[in-house]
Design a protein around this motif. Structure first.
Motif, PDB file in Angstrom:
ATOM      1  N   VAL A   1      -7.608  12.518  -6.490  1.00 23.09           N
ATOM      2  CA  VAL A   1      -6.292  11.876  -6.487  1.00 23.09           C
ATOM      3  C   VAL A   1      -5.640  12.004  -5.116  1.00 23.09           C
ATOM      4  CG1 VAL A   1      -3.975  11.948  -7.462  1.00 23.09           C
ATOM      5  CG2 VAL A   1      -5.951  12.184  -8.964  1.00 23.09           C
ATOM      6  N   PHE A   2      -5.634  13.208  -4.570  1.00 26.47           N
ATOM      7  CA  PHE A   2      -5.012  13.405  -3.260  1.00 26.47           C
ATOM      8  C   PHE A   2      -5.730  12.606  -2.181  1.00 26.47           C
ATOM      9  CE2 PHE A   2      -3.133  17.303  -5.179  1.00 26.47           C
ATOM     10  CZ  PHE A   2      -1.812  17.056  -4.834  1.00 26.47           C
ATOM     11  N   LEU A   3      -7.056  12.488  -2.268  1.00 27.04           N
ATOM     12  CA  LEU A   3      -7.806  11.728  -1.284  1.00 27.04           C
ATOM     13  C   LEU A   3      -7.444  10.246  -1.340  1.00 27.04           C
ATOM     14  CD1 LEU A   3     -10.010  11.553   0.872  1.00 27.04           C
ATOM     15  CD2 LEU A   3     -11.689  11.314  -0.970  1.00 27.04           C
TER      16      LEU A   3
ATOM     17  N   LEU B   1       1.874   6.546  -6.946  1.00 25.29           N
ATOM     18  CA  LEU B   1       0.870   7.483  -7.448  1.00 25.29           C
ATOM     19  C   LEU B   1       1.285   8.927  -7.190  1.00 25.29           C
ATOM     20  CD1 LEU B   1      -2.562   5.874  -6.487  1.00 25.29           C
ATOM     21  CD2 LEU B   1      -1.676   6.272  -8.782  1.00 25.29           C
ATOM     22  N   LEU B   2       1.864   9.164  -6.025  1.00 25.05           N
ATOM     23  CA  LEU B   2       2.305  10.520  -5.702  1.00 25.05           C
ATOM     24  C   LEU B   2       3.405  10.978  -6.649  1.00 25.05           C
ATOM     25  CD1 LEU B   2       1.741  12.764  -3.647  1.00 25.05           C
ATOM     26  CD2 LEU B   2       3.586  11.838  -2.250  1.00 25.05           C
TER      27      LEU B   2
ATOM     28  N   TRP C   1       0.825  -1.202   0.000  1.00 24.28           N
ATOM     29  CA  TRP C   1       0.000   0.000   0.000  1.00 24.28           C
ATOM     30  C   TRP C   1       0.863   1.257   0.000  1.00 24.28           C
ATOM     31  CZ3 TRP C   1      -4.935   0.389  -1.169  1.00 24.28           C
ATOM     32  CH2 TRP C   1      -5.772  -0.694  -0.996  1.00 24.28           C
ATOM     33  N   GLY C   2       1.939   1.240   0.780  1.00 18.43           N
ATOM     34  CA  GLY C   2       2.826   2.407   0.801  1.00 18.43           C
ATOM     35  C   GLY C   2       3.494   2.641  -0.541  1.00 18.43           C
TER      36      GLY C   2
ATOM     37  N   LEU D   1      -1.848   5.851   2.045  1.00 16.61           N
ATOM     38  CA  LEU D   1      -0.769   6.069   3.002  1.00 16.61           C
ATOM     39  C   LEU D   1      -1.251   5.839   4.438  1.00 16.61           C
ATOM     40  CD1 LEU D   1       1.009   9.187   1.448  1.00 16.61           C
ATOM     41  CD2 LEU D   1       1.593   6.761   1.221  1.00 16.61           C
ATOM     42  N   LEU D   2      -2.502   6.183   4.732  1.00 14.68           N
ATOM     43  CA  LEU D   2      -3.040   5.906   6.063  1.00 14.68           C
ATOM     44  C   LEU D   2      -3.139   4.408   6.314  1.00 14.68           C
ATOM     45  CD1 LEU D   2      -5.867   8.588   6.444  1.00 14.68           C
ATOM     46  CD2 LEU D   2      -3.678   8.512   7.633  1.00 14.68           C
ATOM     47  N   ILE D   3      -3.542   3.653   5.284  1.00 15.81           N
ATOM     48  CA  ILE D   3      -3.584   2.193   5.433  1.00 15.81           C
ATOM     49  C   ILE D   3      -2.191   1.644   5.691  1.00 15.81           C
ATOM     50  CG2 ILE D   3      -4.042   0.033   4.207  1.00 15.81           C
ATOM     51  CD1 ILE D   3      -6.345   1.409   2.797  1.00 15.81           C
TER      52      ILE D   3
END
Length: 538
Positions: A57-59, A22-23, A15-16, A65-67
């Protein structure tokens, strides 16, 4: 005692890595827009792409990143702290041994999503993915001349003379053009996976152990003699619902007992009852009783007591300070001081009617005045950042009055829609739901659905009044013993909605609200508590 590894490290890394990839791709796309973009001629065509695509996209990146750095590491910490008596103390209420299964007995229970929920997810996923990809491509094609000045641009035929010969797309341009499509496919995949993976769950306990099955996921199994810890991470204050970690040296499963959420009686059909958006065969009471038997069997056959975890309490306390209305407990409300006049309902205002409906009037003349103001704001921005559109629009006069009328109507329509967005967003954040009190209980109707709580389930209710001299809304909270929070807002200047209102709508709203409060006291026998001091302590 060594426990089996959680196996969540690989998921966290995945996930990270996906979030950072994506970032990085988004950074390259923004670089292409900045370097190769024509920023003097983009406002009208690209505005909705920027204001819709970029926030989505940012959401999504933030969720990934929270996951990776919050959710999955917290689950690992729960297992790592399983032997720490301070972080994982015994639960105050242990499972009842009398409920444990006898030798030869088999227990099977579970839940499933309604077919309508699954169908909605399967339809929303493709539509959302296509919408995200389209909004991103509009942004890219309207900004980068290498794509906008070609026949790929849907406005090329109308404005072809002013766009000029297209430059050759650079590799950076192609990367930027591919990003919205790739991101739309990712949103589609995640949406479909979330819909299908959460469609059905089933737990089976027999003489061998526990088997946990979920749609489109690997079946999990743990034998009784391998269970070393039983930990609950509670979701509600009633102590039954939550995530349960059943872990050993070689096996481990994590299953969830869903909280009870009362729904209107019209949604109950025979023995099949919907709670928390799921359908339970035999109803929720049968489901929660079977879950209690499972926990009792785990404790009895593995000789392991039930523990609770305090991992994440600091984050929960931070949430409690920032959003106290969402984290209040039943005890907090019951221990709060009683509200005084004029907040405490006047029982003489209790109506002798079967139903009361409190709804605020939303669309007023002030709303349309705000729309007109925003139209002038956006029109000024268009002229400021997109001056060439006046020239391009003027060229349509040579095509005859029909083309001019169509173009004028289209531009006016888009401008009105754009100008309506800020007032609608502001009002949606402050939207007043319809609150209905009838012979069965309280109901709240909104665009997201309905929530209901019977009178007999209500244990306390309170109010957070606005500060003196403030026009902020008063917030009301009704709490059940199972932890259900039923909230609504009553703005100071609200007007009563609906037809047939005589005289001052604002006074009518206040009178209807007073009648609602008095009816709640009459039906429940519970006084109103003032939560002002509780908020001040937070």
């Amino acid at each position: 005692m060594s426990l089996k590894r959680s196996g969540l490290g690989a998921q966290a890394v995945l996930w990270g890595a996906l979030g950072f990839a994506l970032l990085a791709w988004l950074g390259v796309t923004i670089a292409a827009l900045v370097i190769d973009g024509d920023w003097q001629h983009i406002f009208l065509n690209a505005a909705w792409g920027f204001f819709i695509f970029m926030p989505i996209v940012f959401l999504v990146i933030l969720v990934m990143l929270l996951i990776a750095f919050v959710n999955l590491p917290r689950r690992r910490q729960i297992l790592l702290r399983a032997g720490d008596p301070l972080m994982t103390p015994p639960a105050p209420q242990q499972p009842d041994p009398a409920l444990a299964l006898h030798t030869g007995e088999t227990l099977t229970f579970g839940w499933r999503q309604p077919a309508s929920t699954t169908l909605t997810g399967l339809l929303v996923g493709p539509l959302l993915g296509a919408f995200v990809a389209l909004s991103g491509e509009v942004m890219v094609f309207s900004t980068i001349p290498a794509f906008g000045s070609t026949s790929l641009n849907p406005f090329y035929d109308a404005f072809g003379d002013t766009l000029g010969p297209p430059p050759t797309p650079t590799p950076l341009d192609w990367i930027a053009a591919a990003f919205p499509i790739a991101f739309g496919l990712l949103v589609l995949s995640l949406s479909l996976w979330a819909t299908l993976a959460g469609r059905r769950a089933r737990i089976t306990a027999d003489d061998r152990g526990i088997t946990y099955q979920r749609s489109f996921q690997r079946t999990r199994f743990i034998p009784w003699n391998d269970i070393h810890v039983l930990i609950r991470r509670s979701q509600t204050k009633d102590g039954s619902a939550g995530d349960y970690y059943v872990w050993g040296s070689d096996y481990g499963i994590v299953f969830t007992v869903n909280p009870k959420i009362t729904v209107p009686a019209t949604s109950q059909r025979g023995a099949r009852q919907r709670n928390s958006g799921f359908i339970y065969e035999g109803g929720y009471e049968t489901y929660i009783r079977d879950a209690a038997r499972l926990l009792a069997t785990i404790s009895a056959r593995s000789f392991v007591p039930l523990h609770i975890t305090r991992v994440g309490e600091r984050a929960n306390q931070g949430m409690s300070r920032r959003f106290p209305l969402l984290t209040l407990t039943l005890e907090d409300i019951q221990n709060a001081p009683l509200a005084t006049a004029p907040l405490q309902p006047d029982m003489s205002a209790a109506p002798h009617v079967a139903e009361i409906k409190l709804n605020a009037r939303i669309f007023t003349r002030r709303f349309w005045a705000e729309v007109v103001v925003w139209m002038f704001v956006f029109a000024a921005l268009v002229v400021l950042f997109d001056r060439h559109i006046v020239v391009d629009f003027g060229q349509l006069f040579s095509d005859g009055p029909l083309a001019v009328s169509a173009a004028t109507a289209f531009l006016a329509f888009m401008l009105v829609l754009l100008a309506m967005m800020p007032p609608l967003v502001i009002r949606s954040a402050r939207a007043q739901q319809d609150i209905i009190a009838d012979v069965t209980g309280l109901k709240r109707l909104s665009g997201e659905g309905s929530t209901a709580v019977p009178w007999e389930d209500i244990r306390a209710w309170g109010v957070v009044p606005p500060p003196p001299g403030s026009n902020k809304a008063a917030r009301y909270l009704v709490m059940t013993e199972a932890g259900l929070r039923f909230t609504w807002r009553e703005p100071a200047n609200a007007q009563l909605g609906g037809r047939g209102v005589q005289g001052d709508r604002q006074a009518a709203y206040r009178q209807r609200a007073d009648a609602l409060h008095a009816l709640i006291v009459a039906r429940t026998g519970l006084p109103l508590h003032d939560l002002t001091d509780h908020f001040a302590q937070r």
